[in-house]
Design a protein around this motif. Structure first.
Motif, mmCIF file in Angstrom:
data_model
loop_
_atom_site.group_PDB
_atom_site.id
_atom_site.type_symbol
_atom_site.label_atom_id
_atom_site.label_comp_id
_atom_site.label_asym_id
_atom_site.label_seq_id
_atom_site.Cartn_x
_atom_site.Cartn_y
_atom_site.Cartn_z
ATOM 1 N N GLY A 22 96.527 16.162 13.312
ATOM 2 C CA GLY A 22 97.956 17.490 13.954
ATOM 3 C C GLY A 22 97.447 16.820 15.548
ATOM 4 O O GLY A 22 98.063 17.266 16.666
ATOM 5 N N GLY A 23 95.953 17.263 16.061
ATOM 6 C CA GLY A 23 95.207 17.113 17.141
ATOM 7 C C GLY A 23 94.766 16.066 17.327
ATOM 8 O O GLY A 23 95.882 15.444 17.729
ATOM 9 N N ARG A 24 93.436 15.209 16.696
ATOM 10 C CA ARG A 24 93.085 13.977 17.362
ATOM 11 C C ARG A 24 93.904 13.205 16.620
ATOM 12 O O ARG A 24 94.696 12.165 16.969
ATOM 13 C CB ARG A 24 91.696 13.784 15.951
ATOM 14 C CG ARG A 24 90.800 13.738 17.550
ATOM 15 C CD ARG A 24 88.845 13.617 16.191
ATOM 16 N NE ARG A 24 88.525 14.553 16.870
ATOM 17 C CZ ARG A 24 87.314 14.287 16.841
ATOM 18 N NH1 ARG A 24 87.237 12.709 17.041
ATOM 19 N NH2 ARG A 24 86.429 15.259 16.906
ATOM 20 N N TRP B 280 85.817 15.609 8.715
ATOM 21 C CA TRP B 280 85.410 16.662 8.997
ATOM 22 C C TRP B 280 84.170 16.952 9.167
ATOM 23 O O TRP B 280 83.234 18.527 9.783
ATOM 24 C CB TRP B 280 86.205 18.513 7.931
ATOM 25 C CG TRP B 280 87.254 17.738 8.140
ATOM 26 C CD1 TRP B 280 88.465 17.092 7.689
ATOM 27 C CD2 TRP B 280 87.404 19.754 8.920
ATOM 28 N NE1 TRP B 280 89.521 18.405 8.539
ATOM 29 C CE2 TRP B 280 88.719 19.301 8.369
ATOM 30 C CE3 TRP B 280 87.487 20.918 9.465
ATOM 31 C CZ2 TRP B 280 89.999 20.595 9.153
ATOM 32 C CZ3 TRP B 280 88.069 21.542 10.037
ATOM 33 C CH2 TRP B 280 89.016 22.147 9.535
ATOM 34 N N PHE C 46 97.309 12.241 18.961
ATOM 35 C CA PHE C 46 97.159 13.211 20.399
ATOM 36 C C PHE C 46 98.507 11.402 21.059
ATOM 37 O O PHE C 46 99.197 11.988 21.730
ATOM 38 C CB PHE C 46 96.433 12.882 20.956
ATOM 39 C CG PHE C 46 95.844 11.540 21.826
ATOM 40 C CD1 PHE C 46 95.738 10.778 22.114
ATOM 41 C CD2 PHE C 46 94.602 10.871 19.779
ATOM 42 C CE1 PHE C 46 95.040 9.050 22.145
ATOM 43 C CE2 PHE C 46 94.169 9.924 20.986
ATOM 44 C CZ PHE C 46 94.364 8.647 21.651
ATOM 45 N N SER D 140 99.062 19.999 4.791
ATOM 46 C CA SER D 140 98.212 20.794 4.671
ATOM 47 C C SER D 140 96.784 19.785 4.763
ATOM 48 O O SER D 140 95.885 19.992 5.603
ATOM 49 C CB SER D 140 98.142 21.122 2.791
ATOM 50 O OG SER D 140 98.041 19.836 2.692
ATOM 51 N N PRO D 141 95.954 18.441 4.352
ATOM 52 C CA PRO D 141 94.675 18.084 4.431
ATOM 53 C C PRO D 141 94.515 17.861 6.006
ATOM 54 O O PRO D 141 93.757 17.737 6.303
ATOM 55 C CB PRO D 141 94.733 17.108 3.721
ATOM 56 C CG PRO D 141 96.581 16.517 2.763
ATOM 57 C CD PRO D 141 96.864 17.548 3.607
ATOM 58 N N CYS E 287 94.270 19.597 8.998
ATOM 59 C CA CYS E 287 94.976 20.118 9.895
ATOM 60 C C CYS E 287 94.520 19.514 11.113
ATOM 61 O O CYS E 287 95.357 19.439 12.316
ATOM 62 C CB CYS E 287 93.418 20.693 9.545
ATOM 63 S SG CYS E 287 94.148 21.968 7.956
ATOM 64 N N LYS E 288 93.488 18.682 10.919
ATOM 65 C CA LYS E 288 92.860 17.568 12.154
ATOM 66 C C LYS E 288 94.124 16.450 12.503
ATOM 67 O O LYS E 288 94.530 15.977 13.162
ATOM 68 C CB LYS E 288 91.814 16.823 11.584
ATOM 69 C CG LYS E 288 90.842 17.918 11.943
ATOM 70 C CD LYS E 288 89.583 16.791 11.735
ATOM 71 C CE LYS E 288 88.210 17.231 12.662
ATOM 72 N NZ LYS E 288 86.759 16.573 12.435
ATOM 73 N N THR F 31 102.179 13.756 20.392
ATOM 74 C CA THR F 31 101.760 15.106 21.053
ATOM 75 C C THR F 31 101.364 15.064 21.942
ATOM 76 O O THR F 31 101.699 15.504 23.107
ATOM 77 C CB THR F 31 100.988 15.796 19.769
ATOM 78 O OG1 THR F 31 99.913 15.453 20.517
ATOM 79 C CG2 THR F 31 101.971 15.861 18.774
ATOM 80 N N GLY F 32 100.383 14.521 22.567
ATOM 81 C CA GLY F 32 99.529 15.185 24.056
ATOM 82 C C GLY F 32 100.249 13.911 24.733
ATOM 83 O O GLY F 32 99.676 14.427 26.174
ATOM 84 N N ILE F 33 100.250 12.605 25.271
ATOM 85 C CA ILE F 33 100.338 12.100 26.197
ATOM 86 C C ILE F 33 101.783 11.885 26.651
ATOM 87 O O ILE F 33 102.354 12.248 28.092
ATOM 88 C CB ILE F 33 99.995 10.111 25.705
ATOM 89 C CG1 ILE F 33 98.389 10.608 25.193
ATOM 90 C CG2 ILE F 33 100.655 9.744 27.191
ATOM 91 C CD1 ILE F 33 98.281 8.969 25.177
#
Lengths: 326, 254
Positions: A21-23, A149, A26, A15-16, A18-19, A29-31
């Protein structure tokens, strides 16, 4: 007692973050995408549409703009403010002027120092947080995420009012008898450094936390059983296993630290120039676009250099592990 | 948990929160200058509400954040589904571009977008701001959705297709519902990113279209006014609210 490992998904609801998962996540997930879905052969309209949509967007707003900057960096400056078509590397050579070299050196040094301080403060913090009572952890994590945030300009402003001559820090120092008169805290190199650390610390903590949270405690216990002391356990087991988090956090702190010109503006006055301030001046005030473009390209080059150094160190670590495993 | 560790946690939290707490407190202080607490007042908030340019800038900010987040969500989600679902030429290039967008510092992106908009003779203002914000939000949505998609069983889609669903139907009825929490989280994330942005907006907006962070920036540079405390506190409150909403959403559906 804390469960050794297992349902980390359950004792820490995502939950806390959300970010996160993104920043925060990475590097994983991203590379390097994890799963290869089964290939589909039959072409269909939806496939063409989504691929074209994303490609067009990225080409138009990422690829083309950066190519334009690259082109501009190789051109000359026109009297009217924009460019003329004289091709050459003059803009890059001009960057070697000692004045600009000093700006870059200063900015890089500050970014590096910010990254090291954030790492030094953030690593133990993330580590202790991961050991904290599982029931309270989501709440504490939310407390880290909120500043992440929050508008960073607002936070810079908050730091500024603390450091002002009549601010809280000076008053506290006077009240405690350490100083008699207010000391100048604002408009110093330290003020910019404090501001950077204050703004960017959550960016270090979150990826570190998610790496440390995944750490298999049994490996640490095994090392202890085999007689490794605290330092060796940390250096040979904990640190290598959490290195992805260290790297992700360092990248997320180092890069913005080069560019966040408003921190230097608000806390440092004009003397503490960052690469970000330099770019802002060249593009918006001096209007020397080709020169600014060259600096921007150098910045991109530097970042790629750091990234590949990180990737290389990761790979070497992995290779070493393999050899030791054999 | 030893006492020392807890103390350290408290100290760092103090470092993160004390400046904001002081700021919020002083937004209710009637003293115009300095540290001394006089009395409780709402004057600064009132004068914010009466400042028409500020209210206009706030409206612009919310408009851009809403539209940019929605745009990024549509493009980003579809893109994530495409990357997850299909193999195609240039797939790695797309992912590389997404990573570059994700990692490149704001200032580099700001400069490149400004150069392009000027080269194309696009007037700086609402549209350039919207497109730029959607662009820096895009990789966050794609990565958030992609990491959720990678977490579930690809056989679910095959099962749907064995049951007769077409490609679009399988995506609409299986993939999108499963990805929904990530999409919503991506939207909130993008909204906050847009609300938070100073650097990119500073470069790509024109004088006619003012947004709140830039307003604050010029106010702060002109000197400290108590109204700025109130405005900053309001933005802080909005961030807090968004985090809580995002948390509730994810806890319920995650």
């Amino acid at each position: 007692m804390r469960q050794v490992k297992g349902n980390s998904e359950n004792d820490f609801p995502s939950s806390p973050l959300c970010k996160r998962g993104g920043r925060g996540d990475f590097p994983s997930t991203g590379i390097v995408p994890a799963i290869n879905p089964p290939p589909r052969k039959s072409p269909n309209f939806f496939k063409t549409f989504v691929i074209l949509l994303l490609s067009f967007w990225l080409a138009l707003f990422v690829l083309v703009p950066n190519l334009l900057v690259l082109t501009a960096s190789l051109l000359g400056r026109d009297e009217n403010g924009f460019i003329n078509w004289s091709f050459g590397f003059d803009n890059y050579l001009r960057l070697f002027d000692p004045i600009y070299l000093r700006v870059f050196g200063h900015s890089l040094g500050l970014a590096l120092l910010t990254t090291l301080i954030c790492l030094g403060l953030g690593y133990p913090f993330a580590y202790f947080l991961a050991q904290f009572r599982a029931s309270l952890r989501p709440v504490l994590l939310t407390l880290v995420v909120v500043p992440f945030w929050t508008n960073s300009l607002v936070r810079t402003y908050a730091i500024r009012s603390l450091l002002a001559a009549k601010g809280l820090v000076n008053n506290a120092l006077i009240a405690s008898g350490l100083i008699d008169e207010p000391v100048r805290l604002l408009y110093t190199r330290s003020a910019v450094l404090i501001g950077m650390v204050y703004i960017l610390l959550p960016f270090m903590i979150l990826p570190l936390y998610s790496a440390i949270e995944k750490l298999d405690r049994r490996l640490v216990e095994a090392a202890a059983d085999l007689g490794a002391g605290r330092l060796r356990r940390f250096w040979h087991v904990i640190l290598p296993l959490t290195l992805p988090g260290v790297i992700a956090g360092s990248v997320l702190v180092f890069m913005p630290a080069l560019g966040l010109f408003f921190i230097a503006d608000v806390l440092g006055g004009s003397r503490n120039l960052l690469v970000g301030n330099f770019l802002k001046d060249q593009f918006l005030d001096a209007r020397d676009w080709p020169f600014g473009a060259a600096a921007s390209i150098v910045l991109i080059g530097l970042l790629f250099l750091f990234l590949s150094a990180y990737a290389y160190s990761l790979k070497r670590f992995a290779a070493k592990d393999d050899r030791q495993a054999q | 948990m030893t006492k020392l560790k807890s103390t350290y946690l408290v100290l760092i939290f103090g470092f993160l929160y004390l400046p904001m707490a002081v700021l919020v407190l002083y937004s209710f202080n009637s003293s115009k200058y300095g540290i001394r607490w006089e009395s409780y007042t709402l004057d600064w908030y009132r004068s914010l509400a009466n400042d028409e340019t500020l209210v206009g800038a706030a409206f612009n900010t919310l408009l851009v954040a809403t539209l940019a987040a929605s745009l990024a969500c549509v493009v980003g989600t579809l893109g994530a589904v495409g990357i997850f679902r299909y193999r195609f030429k240039g797939r790695t290039v797309l992912q590389g571009l997404l990573s570059v967008t994700l990692m490149s510092p704001d200032i580099v992106m700001a400069v490149s977008l400004l150069v392009m908009f000027i080269a194309l003779h696009v007037k700086l203002g609402f549209f350039t701001l919207l497109l730029s914000h959607a662009t820096f939000c895009l990789p966050f949505v794609t990565m958030t959705v992609l990491s959720r998609l990678e977490g579930f069983d690809p056989h679910l889609i095959e099962a749907a297709q064995d049951l007769g669903a077409g490609e679009w139907q399988a995506i609409r009825q299986v993939v999108l519902p499963l990805a929904m929490p990530a999409i919503l989280a991506g939207w909130l994330l993008s909204f906050t990113l847009s609300l938070d942005d100073v650097v990119v907006s500073f470069f790509v907006t024109g004088p006619e279209f003012e947004v709140l962070p830039l307003k604050i920036y010029s106010m702060v540079r002109l000197g400290v006014k108590p109204e700025v405390n109130a405005l900053a506190s309001l933005l802080f409150a909005v961030s807090l609210l968004l985090v809580s909403v995002a948390q509730c959403l994810l806890q319920r559906k995650g």
